[in-house]
Design an enzyme around this catalytic site. Structure first.
Site, mmCIF file in Angstrom:
data_model
loop_
_atom_site.group_PDB
_atom_site.id
_atom_site.type_symbol
_atom_site.label_atom_id
_atom_site.label_comp_id
_atom_site.label_asym_id
_atom_site.label_seq_id
_atom_site.Cartn_x
_atom_site.Cartn_y
_atom_site.Cartn_z
ATOM 1 N N GLY A 176 -10.120 -6.916 -27.638
ATOM 2 C CA GLY A 176 -10.719 -5.714 -28.185
ATOM 3 C C GLY A 176 -10.158 -5.323 -29.535
ATOM 4 N N CYS A 218 3.767 -10.822 -30.310
ATOM 5 C CA CYS A 218 3.013 -10.999 -29.068
ATOM 6 C C CYS A 218 1.666 -11.656 -29.351
ATOM 7 C CB CYS A 218 2.826 -9.648 -28.385
ATOM 8 S SG CYS A 218 1.940 -9.736 -26.810
ATOM 9 N N LEU A 248 -2.729 -9.501 -18.486
ATOM 10 C CA LEU A 248 -1.436 -10.161 -18.615
ATOM 11 C C LEU A 248 -0.336 -9.296 -18.018
ATOM 12 C CD1 LEU A 248 -1.704 -11.484 -22.286
ATOM 13 C CD2 LEU A 248 -2.547 -12.510 -20.155
ATOM 14 N N ASP A 271 -11.198 -0.489 -25.392
ATOM 15 C CA ASP A 271 -11.651 -1.489 -26.348
ATOM 16 C C ASP A 271 -11.874 -2.855 -25.702
ATOM 17 O OD1 ASP A 271 -11.559 0.344 -28.470
ATOM 18 O OD2 ASP A 271 -9.432 -0.031 -28.789
ATOM 19 N N SER A 272 -10.902 -3.334 -24.935
ATOM 20 C CA SER A 272 -11.055 -4.652 -24.323
ATOM 21 C C SER A 272 -12.149 -4.647 -23.265
ATOM 22 C CB SER A 272 -9.724 -5.119 -23.721
ATOM 23 O OG SER A 272 -9.245 -4.206 -22.752
ATOM 24 N N MET A 289 -8.031 -8.417 -20.980
ATOM 25 C CA MET A 289 -8.335 -7.024 -20.672
ATOM 26 C C MET A 289 -7.030 -6.264 -20.442
ATOM 27 S SD MET A 289 -11.737 -7.535 -18.284
ATOM 28 C CE MET A 289 -12.217 -5.803 -18.457
ATOM 29 N N SER A 290 -6.706 -5.391 -21.382
ATOM 30 C CA SER A 290 -5.445 -4.654 -21.322
ATOM 31 C C SER A 290 -5.500 -3.470 -20.377
ATOM 32 C CB SER A 290 -5.082 -4.151 -22.720
ATOM 33 O OG SER A 290 -6.038 -3.195 -23.163
ATOM 34 N N GLY A 291 -6.701 -3.043 -20.025
ATOM 35 C CA GLY A 291 -6.856 -1.822 -19.250
ATOM 36 C C GLY A 291 -7.323 -0.659 -20.094
ATOM 37 N N GLY A 292 -7.578 -0.918 -21.380
ATOM 38 C CA GLY A 292 -8.057 0.109 -22.287
ATOM 39 C C GLY A 292 -9.546 0.009 -22.524
ATOM 40 N N CYS A 342 5.235 -1.897 -25.655
ATOM 41 C CA CYS A 342 4.900 -1.915 -24.223
ATOM 42 C C CYS A 342 6.133 -2.055 -23.337
ATOM 43 C CB CYS A 342 3.899 -3.022 -23.931
ATOM 44 S SG CYS A 342 4.523 -4.712 -24.152
#
Length: 374
Positions: free
Chosen positions: A125, A101, A32, A12-13, A7-10, A197
């Site tokens: 996502g 990555c 992460l 989609d995920s 979960m990236s915080g966006g 990033c």
């Protein structure tokens, strides 16, 4: 199935994780931490790894009702992504850190730890589709062509793909945002991330100058004549037009573009746009998503995340790949990835190490550089 949802915080995920829960899977969310000093990734970062992003991911996990953890991969991220990124620019090449990555962190380090902890798969996502038949996992382009991310996933091998889930591959982005709003997720309208990033302000040349320093070098045309000066070859990539600030205009008055980068002499070769045209690519370190293809076959080649795929003849040569393009591509640089397709099926990828630009006489420019140094 026990699934680890990255979960990236966006948006989609978050929706990907929610769909897996709705499908009855045992889902755990993980964010992460890729920097030892996350506060440096300030609020307003356009990447995907700020402290603000981790808070958004936690709120989404709480709303969905799944356990959530933050995993510190900063040391491995630095070793596997950031340091190679700097090394590639030092060598005059143009890397894609997102592919690296995916290959080394999200679907290697995370997957390794997840399998060790008893999870069956890692979900993200990303917009791509997976098909599993006869024990083989095949990846295809997403339904939404504007969001298709199969290019940045083309570095994954069959073993990695067999443990991946991409729940959004059959959806349009508009549908995903609407679903997030229906679920009450605060990230429903959050903008997509689109910068590197670890360079959150988007100033890649400035960041590279901090890493590599600055040293005055020369712009030369294809005859070897000096046409300007710069503060370091790492500020430029092949195909670049803006920001050259050349002191000498072209004889025909047309714009000049970066044609070649020579790190040893700190020389940047410039010339007309037609000399950027490439008809053949040489590539190394191939990764085949669904098994090694025939020694020679026809398909499509794509060299940028949202670039136009070009019909091509692909041939396996001495452990590498030779790609003869039906139509010329422009501004292709060593270090970029060539992702190969059979219609919408991802066959694999390889790292571009050379191109054939018949109009470019690097030797002449180098001879001029050597005379200037003498």
């Amino acid at each position: 199935m026990r699934v680890l949802a990255a979960m990236s915080g966006g948006v989609d995920s978050a929706v990907a994780a929610a769909r897996l829960v709705a499908a009855g899977h045992d889902v755990t969310g993980v964010h992460l931490a890729l920097s030892r000093t996350p506060l440096a990734y300030r609020e307003g970062s356009r990447g995907c790894c700020s402290l603000e992003d981790s808070f958004d991911a936690r709120r989404a996990a709480d709303r969905i009702g799944i356990p959530f953890y933050v995993w510190d991969f900063s040391q491995r991220f630095a070793a596997e992504v950031i340091h190679p990124f700097v090394d590639e620019y030092r060598a005059g090449r143009t890397p894609n850190p997102c592919l690296r990555c995916n290959e080394r962190i999200k679907f290697a380090a995370v997957l390794e730890r997840g399998l060790d902890l008893g999870y069956d798969a890692v979900a993200t996502g990303h917009y791509a589709r997976l098909e599993r038949t006869d024990g083989v996992t095949r990846m295809r382009r997403a339904v939404d062509p504007g969001k298709d991310q199969s290019y940045v996933l083309g570095v994954l091998n069959q073993d990695q793909l067999s443990h991946c889930l991409f729940p959004l591959g059959d959806s349009l982005k508009t549908e995903v945002r609407a679903e997030a709003a229906d679920l009450g997720l605060s990230v429903a309208d959050k903008p997509d991330s689109y910068d590197i990033c670890f360079i959150p302000d988007g100033d890649t040349p400035g960041w590279l100058s901090d890493q590599l320093g600055e040293e005055t070098g020369q712009f030369r045309d294809e005859s070897g004549a000096v046409v300007g000066h710069h503060d370091g070859y790492h500020h430029f990539t092949i195909g670049q037009r803006r920001g050259l600030h050349l002191g000498t205009p072209a004889p025909d008055g047309k714009p000049r573009y970066v044609l070649d980068i020579q790190p040893v002499s700190n020389t940047v070769v410039v010339g007309p746009s037609e000399d950027l045209e490439v008809h053949r690519l040489e590539a190394i370190r191939p990764v085949w998503c669904s098994g090694t293809p025939d020694d020679a076959w026809r398909g499509k080649a794509q060299v940028r995340a949202h670039g136009t795929p070009v019909d091509a003849r692909v041939e396996l040569v001495d452990g590498g790949v030779r790609i003869d393009l039906d139509a010329a591509l422009s501004g292709v640089a060593p270090g970029q990835a060539a992702v190969l397709y059979d219609d919408n099926l991802v066959v694999g990828s390889a790292t571009i190490c050379g191109t054939d630009r018949a109009g470019l006489d690097v030797a002449a420019a180098l001879r001029g550089s050597e005379k200037g140094a003498a």
